[in-house]
Design a protein around this motif. Structure first.
Motif, PDB file in Angstrom:
ATOM      1  N   ALA A 180      -6.710   0.219   1.713  1.00 21.52           N
ATOM      2  CA  ALA A 180      -6.464  -1.364   1.693  1.00 21.52           C
ATOM      3  C   ALA A 180      -5.557  -1.539   2.725  1.00 21.52           C
ATOM      4  N   GLY A 181      -4.344  -0.723   2.592  1.00 20.90           N
ATOM      5  CA  GLY A 181      -3.133  -0.843   3.871  1.00 20.90           C
ATOM      6  C   GLY A 181      -3.982  -0.733   5.141  1.00 20.90           C
ATOM      7  N   GLY A 226       0.585  -1.165   0.147  1.00 17.23           N
ATOM      8  CA  GLY A 226       0.052   0.104  -0.049  1.00 17.23           C
ATOM      9  C   GLY A 226       0.927   1.333  -0.111  1.00 17.23           C
ATOM     10  N   SER A 285      -0.699   6.681   3.775  1.00 21.73           N
ATOM     11  CA  SER A 285      -1.326   5.078   3.816  1.00 21.73           C
ATOM     12  C   SER A 285      -2.656   4.968   3.007  1.00 21.73           C
ATOM     13  N   GLN A 286      -2.710   3.926   2.537  1.00 23.33           N
ATOM     14  CA  GLN A 286      -3.900   3.735   1.707  1.00 23.33           C
ATOM     15  C   GLN A 286      -5.096   2.899   2.466  1.00 23.33           C
ATOM     16  N   ALA A 300      -5.587  -3.956   5.806  1.00 25.30           N
ATOM     17  CA  ALA A 300      -4.830  -5.342   5.811  1.00 25.30           C
ATOM     18  C   ALA A 300      -4.073  -5.239   7.211  1.00 25.30           C
ATOM     19  N   THR A 301      -3.969  -4.046   7.808  1.00 25.12           N
ATOM     20  CA  THR A 301      -3.427  -4.208   9.194  1.00 25.12           C
ATOM     21  C   THR A 301      -4.547  -3.639  10.229  1.00 25.12           C
ATOM     22  N   GLY A 349      -4.725 -12.633   0.920  1.00 21.23           N
ATOM     23  CA  GLY A 349      -5.420 -12.308  -0.210  1.00 21.23           C
ATOM     24  C   GLY A 349      -4.906 -10.751  -0.573  1.00 21.23           C
ATOM     25  N   GLY A 371       3.828   1.290   6.977  1.00 20.49           N
ATOM     26  CA  GLY A 371       3.607   0.372   7.847  1.00 20.49           C
ATOM     27  C   GLY A 371       5.024   0.291   9.026  1.00 20.49           C
ATOM     28  N   TYR A 372       4.623  -0.089  10.218  1.00 18.57           N
ATOM     29  CA  TYR A 372       5.850  -0.118  11.130  1.00 18.57           C
ATOM     30  C   TYR A 372       6.207  -1.362  11.651  1.00 18.57           C
ATOM     31  N   ALA A 405       5.263  -4.723   4.567  1.00 17.56           N
ATOM     32  CA  ALA A 405       5.363  -4.430   3.063  1.00 17.56           C
ATOM     33  C   ALA A 405       6.812  -4.743   2.484  1.00 17.56           C
ATOM     34  N   ILE A 432      -6.239  -7.006  -1.216  1.00 19.05           N
ATOM     35  CA  ILE A 432      -7.731  -6.495  -1.155  1.00 19.05           C
ATOM     36  C   ILE A 432      -7.558  -5.208  -2.542  1.00 19.05           C
ATOM     37  N   GLY A 463      -5.619   1.536  13.793  1.00 18.73           N
ATOM     38  CA  GLY A 463      -6.537   2.106  14.640  1.00 18.73           C
ATOM     39  C   GLY A 463      -6.090   3.692  14.608  1.00 18.73           C
ATOM     40  N   GLY A 464      -5.720   4.471  15.836  1.00 14.06           N
ATOM     41  CA  GLY A 464      -5.778   5.783  15.804  1.00 14.06           C
ATOM     42  C   GLY A 464      -6.272   6.278  16.907  1.00 14.06           C
TER      43      GLY A 464
END
Ligand SMILES: Cc1cc2nc3c(=O)[nH]c(=O)nc-3n(C[C@H](O)[C@H](O)[C@H](O)COP(=O)(O)OP(=O)(O)OC[C@H]3O[C@@H](n4cnc5c(N)ncnc54)[C@H](O)[C@@H]3O)c2cc1C
Length: 468
Positions: free
Chosen positions: A145-146, A75, A142-143, A149-150, A207, A79-80, A84, A209, A153-154
């Motif tokens: 779908a990313g 995406g 960020s996207q 896929a993760t 999969g 990511g942390y 990816a 997304i 939150g926030g």
């Protein structure tokens, strides 16, 4: 003279509409994510494919699957956890799938393709008076779908829940290249097994997304945060308990510990002498609680929050104007970068514990840091018991400090599990936490987890090595 494309790149070009939609495996921006940059790690790939439609996504996966070539979905790369970061094979970037397929403000729903950026989505729906609450910190990159896929939150996940709570349907390509639809525009669906929920948080291992149906909610009109400083973790956590115990339905409930304030306090907007930048003397803990709703609701709730936070507070900052409020949240979003600059680098984890064990996890982070000779601090989503525990280090030396940090992180994961929590509350396992899941689950649960993976991906080619 430019080098001729390698055979793999040529074959992929035929699947994704031409050579302009393929990059060589050396394209460095596709080999790292936000964590890998911190850790100085870099993946490797043989080629990067940029399909423009779900059918092209399916064609690439089918072609790779038949030939035993690993595929890593990508995406925004924010990511942390190194999720990816490829380990050979093809990186499949969703950046060209950016269509809004449908937006029905009157039905409070939207269907967007995988590569739509989180910030853009939030702005589009906001213009129609609607709200997509998940607000992960890197929303401009960020996207969606990313995020799915993760299961990102926030801060506002406390009241509104994480990304998965808003997904009513998914379209995804699964091995060996089938395009599936799970759920859809309908808000409820209990007919089949909830397959979409298996993909939510699956970190690209089950999969790819390609589009997402989301439910939306009417936007709160007003957001009124309150920031209260305390002397130490004990008094700060007591204040957090008061807010929760009083049943105050705040939208966000955040904390920052003393080490985090030491790294970021100089830039705090409006807590220092005469209301200027900085934090009050002696402050060792900060609580941020936000009231939202209609102006009347938010003002009433803020008054109750101010009362709940008053006991033991050294100072309270309650911004009123939109600009002041945005400044406070902007400061909060920049926390990771400010902590990183204190010594030059940092490695962060994102454990989660039951909310009544938060104070123990905050203290344990510091104790683990001391044990390994590392400066440590934490901040995070207190209302969700979710800590960003960070170990600071002056340089990225894979054999020195980083090896020590890995040992410290392993100790932290053990604490999270022992406190009844989890080794990841937000960022996922990716490659950085690979191998740590088994200790958290019972043997039968871990076995079932592996069987789900094998059912979706019998050849183990989809983002191999992740989510283990
Ligand atoms: C400054 C900063 C602040 C952050 N704050 C938060 C926060 O508050 N909360 C939070 O939860 N996270 C936070 N993050 C982490 C990160 O932004 C989230 O994990 C985000 O959801 C990742 O989205 P992405 O599009 O960048 O995905 P990537 O990093 O590209 O990928 C993440 C994982 O998802 C998989 N993936 C990506 N797209 C697809 C797809 N289409 N299909 C299948 N799998 C896919 C990848 O294979 C990988 O395993 C933060 C990161 C940064 C840098």
């Amino acid at each position: 003279m430019t080098a001729a494309p390698a055979p793999l790149e040529r074959d992929l070009a035929a699947l994704v509409g031409g050579p302009e939609n393929v990059r060589p495996g050396t394209a460095s921006e596709y080999l790292v994510d936000a964590a890998a940059q911190t850790w100085g790690l870099r993946g490797r790939a043989d080629a990067v494919a940029l399909p423009g439609t779900p059918d092209e996504v399916g064609a690439v996966l089918a072609w790779c699957y038949e030939r035993g070539i690993p595929v890593t979905p990508r995406g925004g790369g924010t990511g942390y956890a190194g999720g990816a970061m490829p380990d050979g094979g093809v990186v499949l970037s969703l950046e060209r799938l950016t269509r809004i397929r449908s937006f029905d403000p009157l039905q409070w729903r939207i269907e967007v393709e995988a590569g739509v950026r989180t910030g853009d989505l939030r702005r589009i729906v906001r213009e129609s008076g609607l709200y997509f609450p998940p607000d992960p910190g890197a929303a401009e990159l960020s996207q969606i779908a990313g995020n799915v896929a993760t299961n990102a939150g926030g801060p506002h996940a406390f009241k509104y829940g994480v990304t998965g709570a808003y997904v009513t349907g998914l379209e995804a390509v699964v091995p060996p290249g089938d395009l599936l639809r799970m759920g859809g525009a309908q808000r409820k669906d209990v007919a089949a097994y909830d397959l979409k929920s298996l993909l939510i948080g699956s970190e690209g291992t089950l999969g790819i997304i390609t589009s997402v149906w989301l439910r939306l909610i009417p936007a709160p009109e007003v957001f009124l945060p309150v920031a209260a400083f305390y002397r130490d973790t004990a008094s700060g956590c007591a204040a957090l308990e008061t807010v929760m115990g009083s049943g105050l339905a705040v939208a966000a409930l955040e904390y920052l510990d003393a080490g985090t304030l030491a790294a970021s306090g100089h830039a705090f907007p409006g807590g220092g002498p005469e209301g200027g930048p900085g934090i009050p003397a002696g402050a060792g803990f900060l609580v941020i609680a936000e009231a939202d709703g209609s102006p009347e609701e938010a003002l009433r709730l803020r008054a109750e929050v101010l009362e709940a936070l008053a006991d033991g507070a050294l100072a309270v900052h309650a911004p009123e104007t939109k600009a002041e409020i945005a400044e406070l949240w902007r400061w909060r979003e920049l926390m990771s970068g400010m902590v990183a600059t204190r010594l030059g680098g940092k490695a962060g984890e994102d454990i989660v514990v039951p909310t009544d064990r938060l104070a123990e996890a905050i203290e344990a982070t510091l104790e683990i840091g001391r044990r390994h000779g590392l400066e440590a601090c934490s901040w995070g989503h207190a209302g969700d018991g979710n800590l960003h525990s960070n170990f600071l280090l002056p340089r990225l030396d894979p054999d020195g400090e980083l090896a020590t940090v890995r040992r410290a992180a392993a100790d932290l994961f053990a604490v999270a599990t022992a406190l009844g929590g989890s080794i990841s509350g937000e960022h996922g396992l990716g490659s950085l936490k690979a191998g740590h899941l088994e200790a958290q689950l019972t043997p039968a649960t871990y076995r079932l987890h592996g069987e789900v993976k094998r059912l979706f991906d019998p050849k183990g080619l989809l983002n191999p090595g992740k989510k283990t």
